[in-house]
Design an enzyme around this catalytic site. Structure first.
Site, PDB file in Angstrom:
ATOM      1  N   ALA A 276       0.864  -1.203   0.000  1.00 28.72           N
ATOM      2  CA  ALA A 276       0.000   0.000   0.000  1.00 28.72           C
ATOM      3  C   ALA A 276       0.888   1.237   0.000  1.00 28.72           C
ATOM      4  O   ALA A 276       0.960   1.979   0.976  1.00 28.72           O
ATOM      5  CB  ALA A 276      -0.920  -0.016   1.227  1.00 28.72           C
ATOM      6  N   HIS A 451     -26.377  19.914  23.242  1.00 27.38           N
ATOM      7  CA  HIS A 451     -25.694  19.227  24.332  1.00 27.38           C
ATOM      8  C   HIS A 451     -26.477  17.974  24.712  1.00 27.38           C
ATOM      9  O   HIS A 451     -27.705  18.031  24.773  1.00 27.38           O
ATOM     10  CB  HIS A 451     -25.587  20.144  25.549  1.00 27.38           C
ATOM     11  CG  HIS A 451     -25.007  19.456  26.747  1.00 27.38           C
ATOM     12  ND1 HIS A 451     -23.666  19.176  26.850  1.00 27.38           N
ATOM     13  CD2 HIS A 451     -25.600  18.958  27.870  1.00 27.38           C
ATOM     14  CE1 HIS A 451     -23.456  18.545  28.000  1.00 27.38           C
ATOM     15  NE2 HIS A 451     -24.602  18.392  28.635  1.00 27.38           N
TER      16      HIS A 451
HETATM   17  P1  NAD Z   1      -0.500   6.995   0.732  1.00 26.44           P
HETATM   18  O1  NAD Z   1       0.216   7.944  -0.138  1.00 26.44           O
HETATM   19  O2  NAD Z   1      -1.537   7.479   1.667  1.00 26.44           O
HETATM   20  O3  NAD Z   1       0.544   6.166   1.621  1.00 26.44           O
HETATM   21  C1  NAD Z   1       1.580   5.434   1.091  1.00 26.44           C
HETATM   22  C2  NAD Z   1       2.650   5.286   2.151  1.00 26.44           C
HETATM   23  O4  NAD Z   1       3.604   4.341   1.687  1.00 26.44           O
HETATM   24  C3  NAD Z   1       3.393   6.584   2.435  1.00 26.44           C
HETATM   25  O5  NAD Z   1       3.449   6.798   3.820  1.00 26.44           O
HETATM   26  C4  NAD Z   1       4.761   6.330   1.844  1.00 26.44           C
HETATM   27  O6  NAD Z   1       5.797   7.012   2.527  1.00 26.44           O
HETATM   28  C5  NAD Z   1       4.892   4.827   1.993  1.00 26.44           C
HETATM   29  N1  NAD Z   1       5.811   4.211   1.040  1.00 26.44           N
HETATM   30  C6  NAD Z   1       5.977   4.483  -0.274  1.00 26.44           C
HETATM   31  N2  NAD Z   1       6.898   3.664  -0.816  1.00 26.44           N
HETATM   32  C7  NAD Z   1       7.315   2.841   0.177  1.00 26.44           C
HETATM   33  C8  NAD Z   1       8.235   1.769   0.248  1.00 26.44           C
HETATM   34  N3  NAD Z   1       8.922   1.381  -0.835  1.00 26.44           N
HETATM   35  N4  NAD Z   1       8.421   1.138   1.429  1.00 26.44           N
HETATM   36  C9  NAD Z   1       7.710   1.534   2.537  1.00 26.44           C
HETATM   37  N5  NAD Z   1       6.832   2.551   2.521  1.00 26.44           N
HETATM   38  C10 NAD Z   1       6.631   3.190   1.365  1.00 26.44           C
HETATM   39  O7  NAD Z   1      -1.087   5.884  -0.276  1.00 26.44           O
HETATM   40  P2  NAD Z   1      -2.096   4.702  -0.026  1.00 26.44           P
HETATM   41  O8  NAD Z   1      -2.282   4.447   1.418  1.00 26.44           O
HETATM   42  O9  NAD Z   1      -1.664   3.614  -0.918  1.00 26.44           O
HETATM   43  O10 NAD Z   1      -3.437   5.320  -0.591  1.00 26.44           O
HETATM   44  C11 NAD Z   1      -3.520   5.703  -1.977  1.00 26.44           C
HETATM   45  C12 NAD Z   1      -4.494   6.813  -2.173  1.00 26.44           C
HETATM   46  O11 NAD Z   1      -5.818   6.373  -1.932  1.00 26.44           O
HETATM   47  C13 NAD Z   1      -4.210   7.980  -1.263  1.00 26.44           C
HETATM   48  O12 NAD Z   1      -3.948   9.112  -2.057  1.00 26.44           O
HETATM   49  C14 NAD Z   1      -5.446   8.199  -0.483  1.00 26.44           C
HETATM   50  O13 NAD Z   1      -5.834   9.529  -0.483  1.00 26.44           O
HETATM   51  C15 NAD Z   1      -6.508   7.345  -1.166  1.00 26.44           C
HETATM   52  N6  NAD Z   1      -7.262   6.682  -0.082  1.00 26.44           N
HETATM   53  C16 NAD Z   1      -8.031   7.474   0.707  1.00 26.44           C
HETATM   54  C17 NAD Z   1      -8.694   6.924   1.773  1.00 26.44           C
HETATM   55  C18 NAD Z   1      -9.520   7.804   2.632  1.00 26.44           C
HETATM   56  O14 NAD Z   1      -9.841   8.905   2.217  1.00 26.44           O
HETATM   57  N7  NAD Z   1      -9.893   7.385   3.823  1.00 26.44           N
HETATM   58  C19 NAD Z   1      -8.567   5.576   2.055  1.00 26.44           C
HETATM   59  C20 NAD Z   1      -7.744   4.798   1.249  1.00 26.44           C
HETATM   60  C21 NAD Z   1      -7.100   5.387   0.169  1.00 26.44           C
END
Ligand code: NAD
Ligand code: FAD
Length: 479
Positions: A276, A451
């Site tokens: 992810a 409240h």
């Molecule tokens: P994200 O960008 O939120 O997080 C990815 C994480 O992976 C980051 O912290 C990054 O530093 C880390 N990372 C990247 N490469 C790495 C590596 N090689 N080794 C270890 N860590 C690494 O992306 P996501 O969680 O995949 O989500 C994707 C998109 O989907 C996001 O833009 C998000 O906004 C959207 N999404 C939103 C929601 C929500 O609104 N609740 C829920 C799920 C997904």
């Protein structure tokens, strides 16, 4: 299907379907093309959000939270239950039913509004011509006055962890486990890593999250991120910051993950590995070489503030263009474009896009973080209020977290609101409305809140900006 439309939309996720519905409501002959197939091989509308994203993940988050509550939370409030058991196939069946209901709902909305749903792939040619290929391979050329591109995004894959059928999976695979794995590894402590890591942790897996950055949730307000990290760790998520995954090797039914830390190489064996690490815009097969639409340096479709591409009468919305990859951001863009085509003049306010992470407690915010304002040397003031002093939160045994409001030091205009706490996703909506109307912290402070409600914490934090919250002792301003 006709061969001529006022508007053709490519992609029926939340950006594309909203655009198509609004175009039809405004009297335009509209078609929406989508190529997605469900697990039964039949065409589905709704894109990532409804099929493999927001909705199925929330169905599992809610179910797993209820399970965790029944296991650990009920005793605290005086409810004794016998042994609580988990039925994963039933949980998945319910999730699939919710998804089917909603994707079928989009079909109904298309029909009710007169949008032609075309199942297959769309490719933009020059001059607003679209090549439509149905699932049997039949190709038809369609002409439109305007085209809206909304092809969305797909998960990023990284070389050390190539996906397999069911051991190394992306977010889609992590929504489909048929039983609770004993050990789950997650790469990336972002939104998906925390949400899906929480689901499997609550259901009983040992979850280790490997995050490349040294900092936890850098996009959130620092204090909120710090509190959230403590809480996630207390819940049992083993979050290892500053780790770089170098390899993942499948051995029988397990995966050995090797990663580097500042102290050297380490390894971990898990039964499932969820990758992810972000999502990327999806543009494969979308554009003919002479479409006139350009990509930016990061692979997103290039658009201006009004979502217009470089090609005349062609727009792009949602995850495929700059900005946060969030369903509601895409929906707002889709509706804005539809209205602009019809001659209205709405804008999307990119300063007011709320973000929510559906952990428990939830993390939600809108606007600027304190660290952003510090680094831009803007003068600001802060009011914060803990749920530990909120009657409704205490009554509901949900008193973890706080609300923090940041306002301009001079004008008192609200610049950012950050919530870590129960129903933060609902509470942040109040902040979005306030900020849309350029409210000051004083305006919120002068507003009456029912409240007892969790929202009173928002009220108190707003009063706290001026140093006169009622239900906590305010810090005296430094002399
Ligand atoms: P994200 O960008 O939120 O997080 C990815 C994480 O992976 C980051 O912290 C990054 O530093 C880390 N990372 C990247 N490469 C790495 C590596 N090689 N080794 C270890 N860590 C690494 O992306 P996501 O969680 O995949 O989500 C994707 C998109 O989907 C996001 O833009 C998000 O906004 C959207 N999404 C939103 C929601 C929500 O609104 N609740 C829920 C799920 C997904
Ligand atoms: P998509 O939803 O990706 O839809 C694009 C559609 O276009 C797809 O059906 C695709 O098959 C189709 N398509 C692509 N190319 C073509 C073509 N050439 N021809 C025909 N069809 C084509 N966001 C939130 O706001 N809140 C959340 O809680 C949330 N949770 C998420 C959880 C997970 C696990 C994931 C993966 C994402 C989550 N997101 C969440 C992000 C959200 O799903 C996306 O931001 C949103 O779906 C993007 O909408 P979109 O319309 O731009 O694209």
């Amino acid at each position: 299907m006709k061969d001529n439309y006022d508007v053709i939309v490519i992609g029926a996720g939340p950006a594309g379907y909203a655009a198509a519905i609004r175009c039809a409501q405004l009297g335009m002959e509209t078609a929406c093309i989508d190529k997605s197939l469900g697990t039964d091989g039949k065409p589905v509308l709704g894109g990532t959000c409804l099929n493999w994203g927001c909705i199925p993940s929330k169905a599992l988050l809610d179910a797993s939270h209820k399970f965790a509550e029944a296991q650990h939370g009920f005793a605290d409030i005086g409810i004794k239950v016998g042994k609580v058991a988990i039925d994963v196939p039933k949980m998945m069946e319910r999730k699939d039913k919710v998804v089917a209901g909603l994707t079928g709902g989009i079909k109904g909305l298309f029909k009710g509004n007169g949008v032609d749903a075309l199942y297959g792939s769309g490719k933009l040619l020059s001059g607003c011509e679209v090549e439509f290929t149905d699932h049997d391979g039949k190709v038809t050329k369609l002409q439109a006055e305007h085209v809206i591109l909304a092809p969305g995004s797909v998960p990023v894959e990284i070389p050390p962890t190539p996906l397999t059928d069911d051991l190394i999976v992306d977010s889609t695979g992590a929504l489909e486990f048929s039983s609770v794995p004993k050990r789950v590894g997650v790469i990336g402590a972002g939104v998906i890593g925390l949400e899906l890591g929480s689901v499997w942790n609550r259901l009983g897996s040992e979850v280790v999250i490997l995050e490349a950055l040294d900092e936890f949730l850098p996009m959130a307000d620092e204090r909120i991120a710090r509190d959230a990290l403590k809480s996630m760790e207390k819940q049992g998520l083993d979050i290892r910051l500053g780790t770089r995954v170098t390899a993942a090797e499948v051995s029988g039914k397990t995966v050995n993950v090797t990663y580097q830390t500042k102290d050297g190489d380490e390894s971990l064996t898990v039964d499932k590995l969820i990758v992810a690490v972000g999502r990327r815009p999806f543009t494969e097969g979308l554009l003919a070489p002479d479409s006139g639409v350009n990509l930016d340096e990061r692979g997103y479709l290039y658009v201006n503030d009004l979502c217009a591409t470089d090609a005349s009468n062609v727009y792009a919305v949602g995850d495929v263009v700059r900005g946060p990859m969030l369903a509601h951001k895409g929906t707002e863009e889709g509706v804005m474009v539809a209205e602009r085509i019809a001659g209205h003049k709405p804008l999307v306010n990119y300063d007011c896009v709320p973000s929510v992470i559906y952990t428990h407690p939830e993390i939600a915010w809108v606007g600027k973080t304190e660290q952003e304002l510090k680094s831009s040397n803007d003068a600001y003031k802060v009011g914060a209020f803990p749920f530990a002093a909120n009657g409704r939160a205490l009554a509901g045994n949900e008193a973890e977290g706080s609300v923090k409001i940041i306002a301009d030091a001079e004008t008192d205009r609200i610049l950012g609101v950050h919530v870590f706490g129960p129903q933060a996703s609902e509470m942040v909506a109040q902040a979005v409305i306030a900020m849309e109307f350029d409210a000051s912290a004083e305006d919120l402070g002068l507003t009456m809140f029912a409240h007892p409600t969790l929202s009173e914490a928002v009220h108190e934090a707003a009063l706290g900006v001026a140093g006169h919250a009622i239900h906590m002792v305010n810090r005296k301003p430094k002399k």
